[in-house]
Design a protein around this motif. Structure first.
Motif, PDB file in Angstrom:
ATOM      1  N   LEU A   6       1.742   6.840  -6.781  1.00  0.00           N
ATOM      2  CA  LEU A   6       0.613   7.675  -7.197  1.00  0.00           C
ATOM      3  C   LEU A   6       0.816   9.120  -6.775  1.00  0.00           C
ATOM      4  O   LEU A   6       0.447  10.050  -7.509  1.00  0.00           O
ATOM      5  N   ARG A   7       1.427   9.336  -5.606  1.00  0.00           N
ATOM      6  CA  ARG A   7       1.685  10.711  -5.141  1.00  0.00           C
ATOM      7  C   ARG A   7       2.598  11.436  -6.116  1.00  0.00           C
ATOM      8  O   ARG A   7       2.394  12.620  -6.421  1.00  0.00           O
ATOM      9  N   THR A   8       3.612  10.756  -6.610  1.00  0.00           N
ATOM     10  CA  THR A   8       4.534  11.364  -7.567  1.00  0.00           C
ATOM     11  C   THR A   8       3.836  11.644  -8.891  1.00  0.00           C
ATOM     12  O   THR A   8       4.008  12.702  -9.486  1.00  0.00           O
ATOM     13  N   LEU A   9       3.041  10.686  -9.352  1.00  0.00           N
ATOM     14  CA  LEU A   9       2.309  10.891 -10.601  1.00  0.00           C
ATOM     15  C   LEU A   9       1.300  12.026 -10.471  1.00  0.00           C
ATOM     16  O   LEU A   9       1.069  12.784 -11.416  1.00  0.00           O
ATOM     17  N   ARG A  66       0.824  -1.198   0.000  1.00  0.00           N
ATOM     18  CA  ARG A  66       0.000   0.000   0.000  1.00  0.00           C
ATOM     19  C   ARG A  66       0.864   1.255   0.000  1.00  0.00           C
ATOM     20  O   ARG A  66       0.584   2.222  -0.704  1.00  0.00           O
ATOM     21  N   ALA A  67       1.939   1.243   0.797  1.00  0.00           N
ATOM     22  CA  ALA A  67       2.803   2.408   0.885  1.00  0.00           C
ATOM     23  C   ALA A  67       3.514   2.690  -0.432  1.00  0.00           C
ATOM     24  O   ALA A  67       3.615   3.846  -0.866  1.00  0.00           O
ATOM     25  N   THR A  68       3.996   1.627  -1.081  1.00  0.00           N
ATOM     26  CA  THR A  68       4.674   1.797  -2.365  1.00  0.00           C
ATOM     27  C   THR A  68       3.726   2.357  -3.414  1.00  0.00           C
ATOM     28  O   THR A  68       4.070   3.274  -4.170  1.00  0.00           O
ATOM     29  N   ALA A  69       2.521   1.805  -3.455  1.00  0.00           N
ATOM     30  CA  ALA A  69       1.534   2.290  -4.417  1.00  0.00           C
ATOM     31  C   ALA A  69       1.191   3.750  -4.151  1.00  0.00           C
ATOM     32  O   ALA A  69       1.035   4.547  -5.087  1.00  0.00           O
ATOM     33  N   SER A  86      -9.870  19.383  -9.019  1.00  0.00           N
ATOM     34  CA  SER A  86      -9.900  20.757  -8.535  1.00  0.00           C
ATOM     35  C   SER A  86      -8.764  20.945  -7.539  1.00  0.00           C
ATOM     36  O   SER A  86      -8.198  19.958  -7.033  1.00  0.00           O
ATOM     37  N   PRO A  87      -8.389  22.193  -7.233  1.00  0.00           N
ATOM     38  CA  PRO A  87      -7.334  22.409  -6.227  1.00  0.00           C
ATOM     39  C   PRO A  87      -7.646  21.722  -4.899  1.00  0.00           C
ATOM     40  O   PRO A  87      -6.755  21.152  -4.257  1.00  0.00           O
ATOM     41  N   GLY A  88      -8.906  21.769  -4.490  1.00  0.00           N
ATOM     42  CA  GLY A  88      -9.268  21.130  -3.229  1.00  0.00           C
ATOM     43  C   GLY A  88      -9.132  19.619  -3.300  1.00  0.00           C
ATOM     44  O   GLY A  88      -8.653  18.982  -2.353  1.00  0.00           O
ATOM     45  N   GLU A  89      -9.570  19.024  -4.402  1.00  0.00           N
ATOM     46  CA  GLU A  89      -9.444  17.581  -4.568  1.00  0.00           C
ATOM     47  C   GLU A  89      -7.980  17.158  -4.614  1.00  0.00           C
ATOM     48  O   GLU A  89      -7.594  16.126  -4.040  1.00  0.00           O
ATOM     49  N   HIS A  90      -7.174  17.962  -5.306  1.00  0.00           N
ATOM     50  CA  HIS A  90      -5.742  17.663  -5.392  1.00  0.00           C
ATOM     51  C   HIS A  90      -5.104  17.684  -4.010  1.00  0.00           C
ATOM     52  O   HIS A  90      -4.319  16.793  -3.654  1.00  0.00           O
ATOM     53  N   ALA A  91      -5.434  18.696  -3.213  1.00  0.00           N
ATOM     54  CA  ALA A  91      -4.868  18.808  -1.870  1.00  0.00           C
ATOM     55  C   ALA A  91      -5.325  17.656  -0.987  1.00  0.00           C
ATOM     56  O   ALA A  91      -4.522  17.072  -0.237  1.00  0.00           O
ATOM     57  N   LEU A  92      -6.620  17.300  -1.061  1.00  0.00           N
ATOM     58  CA  LEU A  92      -7.153  16.222  -0.232  1.00  0.00           C
ATOM     59  C   LEU A  92      -6.535  14.883  -0.606  1.00  0.00           C
ATOM     60  O   LEU A  92      -6.107  14.111   0.257  1.00  0.00           O
ATOM     61  N   LEU A  93      -6.472  14.608  -1.907  1.00  0.00           N
ATOM     62  CA  LEU A  93      -5.888  13.346  -2.348  1.00  0.00           C
ATOM     63  C   LEU A  93      -4.411  13.279  -1.983  1.00  0.00           C
ATOM     64  O   LEU A  93      -3.906  12.236  -1.551  1.00  0.00           O
ATOM     65  N   GLU A 121      -2.937  14.705   0.552  1.00  0.00           N
ATOM     66  CA  GLU A 121      -2.836  14.456   1.994  1.00  0.00           C
ATOM     67  C   GLU A 121      -3.088  12.988   2.320  1.00  0.00           C
ATOM     68  O   GLU A 121      -2.373  12.380   3.131  1.00  0.00           O
ATOM     69  N   LEU A 122      -4.094  12.401   1.691  1.00  0.00           N
ATOM     70  CA  LEU A 122      -4.394  10.991   1.929  1.00  0.00           C
ATOM     71  C   LEU A 122      -3.253  10.093   1.476  1.00  0.00           C
ATOM     72  O   LEU A 122      -2.877   9.129   2.172  1.00  0.00           O
ATOM     73  N   LEU A 123      -2.699  10.389   0.324  1.00  0.00           N
ATOM     74  CA  LEU A 123      -1.600   9.580  -0.199  1.00  0.00           C
ATOM     75  C   LEU A 123      -0.363   9.704   0.682  1.00  0.00           C
ATOM     76  O   LEU A 123       0.373   8.734   0.888  1.00  0.00           O
ATOM     77  N   ASP A 124      -0.094  10.907   1.182  1.00  0.00           N
ATOM     78  CA  ASP A 124       1.051  11.093   2.083  1.00  0.00           C
ATOM     79  C   ASP A 124       0.877  10.240   3.352  1.00  0.00           C
ATOM     80  O   ASP A 124       1.839   9.639   3.841  1.00  0.00           O
ATOM     81  N   ARG A 125      -0.336  10.199   3.876  1.00  0.00           N
ATOM     82  CA  ARG A 125      -0.584   9.405   5.073  1.00  0.00           C
ATOM     83  C   ARG A 125      -0.423   7.921   4.785  1.00  0.00           C
ATOM     84  O   ARG A 125       0.147   7.165   5.591  1.00  0.00           O
ATOM     85  N   LEU A 126      -0.917   7.472   3.633  1.00  0.00           N
ATOM     86  CA  LEU A 126      -0.762   6.065   3.272  1.00  0.00           C
ATOM     87  C   LEU A 126       0.708   5.704   3.032  1.00  0.00           C
ATOM     88  O   LEU A 126       1.163   4.617   3.413  1.00  0.00           O
ATOM     89  N   ALA A 127       1.440   6.624   2.395  1.00  0.00           N
ATOM     90  CA  ALA A 127       2.850   6.352   2.104  1.00  0.00           C
ATOM     91  C   ALA A 127       3.662   6.255   3.383  1.00  0.00           C
ATOM     92  O   ALA A 127       4.659   5.520   3.442  1.00  0.00           O
ATOM     93  N   ALA A 128       3.275   6.999   4.397  1.00  0.00           N
ATOM     94  CA  ALA A 128       4.025   7.004   5.661  1.00  0.00           C
ATOM     95  C   ALA A 128       3.619   5.873   6.586  1.00  0.00           C
ATOM     96  O   ALA A 128       4.272   5.641   7.598  1.00  0.00           O
TER      97      ALA A 128
END
Length: 236
Positions: free
Chosen positions: A207-210, A200-203, A219-226, A228-235
């Motif tokens: 995706l965060r880089t892409l 999950r973290a690798t994925a 939208s800017p809000g969707e980009h920021a929310l996604l 944040e979620l990806l950063d939490r999953l990656a960590a």
């Protein structure tokens, strides 16, 4: 081929003269008189181009590091960004050993709590390469964290080797520290073609880089929310 202006020639001669003097004796021994004599100009010319002795020193340091960064890029990037990181590491060490006084200036002008603008290009270069690693699914930690870890190890081993007498300098130390640093941030450092275990973290890192490369459809809000979620999953 165009001709260079006398003013430009004078500036280049001043940079070269100061670089040669600093490379031989360091910043403290540098005098404006010695620089001007070596460059074949008068003191007002130095002040015209650089404003002060410190302005000249800052320009030389910036120029020296710019040459290092361009040399690292100029070697040509392979299709494997990890190979590029290894090559950049080795060039960094070689630059330090070839120009020890210069290197001490580049990495010795540190102020508590203030990022070093002079060394920022190296970290930016590493982040770019590590982003490419992330796109391949091979990065185990966020690119920014990985860049900080690798650069810290690269600087540390270079300073260690500089302090050792030439006949006691073990360049194998650099290789060992380099591979340990890479192993700490990458999934596989020795076999680029080997499949990376799907986690999950690798994925999330991939995706965060892409997502940073392409924000289309969000939208800017969707980009920021996604993000944040990806950063939490990656960590995680």
């Amino acid at each position: 081929m165009g001709t260079r202006s006398p003013s430009g020639d004078a500036r280049d001669r001043l940079l070269l003269a100061a670089a040669e003097l600093m490379d031989g004796s360091g910043e403290r021994a540098l005098s404006t008189r010695a620089v001007c004599e070596r460059a074949g100009v008068q003191a007002p010319t130095l002040y015209h181009h650089f404003g002060s002795k410190q302005g000249l020193i800052d320009a030389v340091i910036g120029h020296g590091f710019d040459q290092y960064v361009r040399t690292a890029h100029g070697a040509g990037e392979s299709q494997d960004p990890v190979a590029d990181i290894r090559r950049g590491w080795d060039q960094h060490v070689r630059f330090g050993l070839d120009h020890p006084n210069f290197y001490a200036l580049l990495y010795g002008r540190i102020e508590p709590g203030r990022p070093c603008a002079i060394t920022a290009p190296a970290q930016a270069m590493l982040r770019d390469l590590l982003a490419a690693v992330a796109r391949q699914g091979r990065l185990a930690v966020p690119a920014g964290d990985a860049a900080e870890q690798i650069l810290a190890a690269n600087i540390g081993v270079t300073l260690t080797l500089i302090t050792r007498p030439g006949d006691q300098r073990d360049l194998g130390l650099s290789d060992r520290v380099r591979e340990a640093a890479l192993a700490g941030v990458l999934h596989d450092t020795t076999r680029p073609g080997r499949p990376v275990p799907a986690t999950r973290a690798t994925a999330a890192l991939t995706l965060r880089t892409l997502l940073a490369d392409d924000t289309a459809g969000l939208s800017p809000g969707e980009h920021a929310l996604l993000g944040e979620l990806l950063d939490r999953l990656a960590a995680s």
